[in-house]
Motif scaffolding. Structure first.
Motif: not given
Ligand code: ZN
Ligand code: BES
Ligand code: ZN
Length: 503
Positions: A270-272, A275-277, A293-295
């Protein structure tokens, strides 16, 4: 909520809310057996007056003032007359429970026509029960107490699927248990996605994983901190997380069945990104709002493991994720940097916002090298481009192996979670060639979802592998389906559970 299947006894029938599914253009027959003929025809006339036709998604609630047996009638449109598929059943019960909650009914019953006309009783009942559970989900952790209590108060506490066939009551217990287990797994996935990044950073994700590895569950959990990750050679994930005060962690969950000799081995990745700023290639404000939601990929893997403890399948299942926060600072990784993944492949970072694939490189390489599975599936909120291509209902699916593809497709049909295959188009590998490293992390705007998948392909060797780009359906901005309330959806959990049970 208590859910049961009960034999209909027409004599002492009573309920607070009674739901009837109506096909488009079809009148009522003996669904309203508990009403006098006069009242039943008055109800039919009222439905006509309100122009209720039974179109899919239509609903109409009628109160029965002073009726001792039934307080509210709920009519739900089912669309064209046909054999009911699981997905329509799931949406039907989801709509019904929303309507029942709307009139503050504590109890909801279904016209026996629903259970008695199912093509496949077990699959239909599971979908019906899931619809009730999934639609009733609320995320109220961050609401003031009074608001939380309000949510609780207007909740159906007991739901009954009536049947006229005694056999159905006997078959129902196990199926209802599965539905509960599946739904609770989905709730965990949703809760994790809905929790703000301030409370769902890498160390928190580790805690959740560890909490699943309890005695008797068949699950164990290995955690690798920054130093251990460096020892493994996971410099790619470490680079993505190096700008954050929250240190990266790598998690390896293992479910082992009792008899493991011939068990099939499945790896879920899974991508975890908690937080993706965007990092130094920072996102505009609008694009950053939902990036807690990026996890979601890892949240779904955790949801699956929660259920494995109860389902105890025959397959051996591994769950992997590299939890990192992608944030700019003096120590952040930069565009132009070159980082090496666990298998030694060097990656030129052209854009620090294409970070998911960099972290997945390590996790996929770990799965391939250390576990050598029969199948490997990753779930990732990987590209904005897949939302442009397929919207919020459909996952982009890539798969290198026909057998795995068939299994996934069957499971996704059973779960009512849609996916559409996109091609691993070999000529586009040109687009991610780097001048100074083995590969670069972006391939330009055209076919952005495909070039991301081709990047991942480099780390799976010969393993039969599927990549699910869940950027669209992992989060519901609006309530498009009644069983998917706004927020994290837990997409993929039920599909994967169906798949695992078939291994
Ligand atoms: Zn991302
Ligand atoms: N996490 C995003 C993808 C995303 C976007 C998920 C919207 C959910 C909703 C991912 O890390 C990202 O930023 N991808 C970039 C890649 C680009 C820089 C090549 C994108 O899609 O814009
Ligand atoms: Zn990004």
């Amino acid at each position: 909520m208590r859910i049961s299947v009960q034999l209909l006894s027409q004599n002492d029938f009573s309920t607070e809310a009674y739901a009837v599914g109506v096909f488009n253009g079809q009148g009522l027959e003996n669904e309203l057996f508990f009403l006098s003929p006069d009242l039943a025809s008055a109800v039919s006339a009222e439905l006509k007056r309100r122009e209720f036709q039974g179109k899919e998604g239509e609903s109409c609630v009628l109160p029965l003032f002073q009726n001792k047996q039934v307080k509210h009638l709920i009519f739900i449109g089912l669309g064209k007359k046909r054999l009911l598929e699981s997905q329509s059943v799931r949406s039907f019960t989801a709509r019904a429970i929303k309507a029942a909650n709307g009139v503050q009914a504590g109890e909801l019953s279904f016209d026996p026509g629903l259970m008695d006309d199912l093509e496949d009783f077990s699959a239909g009942l599971q979908a019906a029960a899931e619809g009730l559970e999934l639609a009733a989900y609320h995320f109220s952790v961050y609401k003031k107490r009074t608001a939380k209590e309000a949510v609780k108060k207007y909740k159906v506490e007991s739901a009954v699927f009536y049947t006229r066939d005694k056999k159905n009551t006997l078959k129902s217990q196990k199926v209802l248990e599965w539905a509960k287990v599946y739904s609770e797994a989905v709730f965990l996935g949703r809760d994790l996605v809905n929790t703000p990044s301030m409370h769902m950073h890498p160390a928190e994700m580790v805690k959740v994983a560890q909490s699943l590895a309890v005695r008797g569950s068949g699950i164990s959990c290995k955690v690798f901190d920054k130093e251990a990750m460096a020892k493994l050679g996971m410099h790619a994930s470490l680079a993505v997380g190096q700008g954050s005060v929250h240190e990266p962690k790598f998690v390896h969950l293992i479910y082992k069945p009792k008899i493991s000799r011939k068990a099939k081995k499945l790896v879920l990745v899974g991508k975890a990104v908690t937080f993706d700023s965007g990092g130094l290639s920072i996102k505009p404000a609008d694009g950053m709002i939902d990036m807690k939601i990026d996890m979601a990929g890892a949240a779904s893997v955790l949801g699956v493991f929660k259920a494995l403890a109860k389902i105890k399948p025959k397959a051996e299942v591994h769950g992997l994720f590299a939890a990192v926060e992608n944030i700019p600072s003096g120590s952040a990784y930069r565009p132009g940097d070159v980082v090496a993944a666990m298998d030694g492949t060097t990656i030129e970072v052209e854009n620090t916002d294409a970070e998911g694939r960099i972290t997945l490189a390590d996790a996929l390489a770990y799965g391939t090298q250390k576990i050598k599975p029969d199948y490997m599936i990753d779930l990732a909120t990987l590209t904005g481009a897949v939302i442009i291509a397929l919207g919020s209902d459909i996952t982009g699916m890539f798969c290198s192996n026909q057998d795995l593809k068939n299994k996934l497709q069957q499971a996704s049909d059973a779960a009512g979670e849609l996916m559409w295959e996109l091609p691993l188009h070999a000529p586009y590998r040109e687009l991610i060639k780097s001048k100074i490293a083995d590969v670069k992390n972006v391939g330009g705007r055209p076919a952005g979802t495909i070039t991301a998948a081709l990047f991942l392909e480099k780390f799976v060797g010969q393993t039969p592998w599927a990549h699910l780009d869940i950027a669209g359906p992992s989060y519901a901005e609006k309530e498009n389906k009644p069983e998917l309330p706004v927020g994290g959806t837990g997409w993929g959990i039920r599909t994967l559970l169906h798949l695992i049970r078939g291994l």
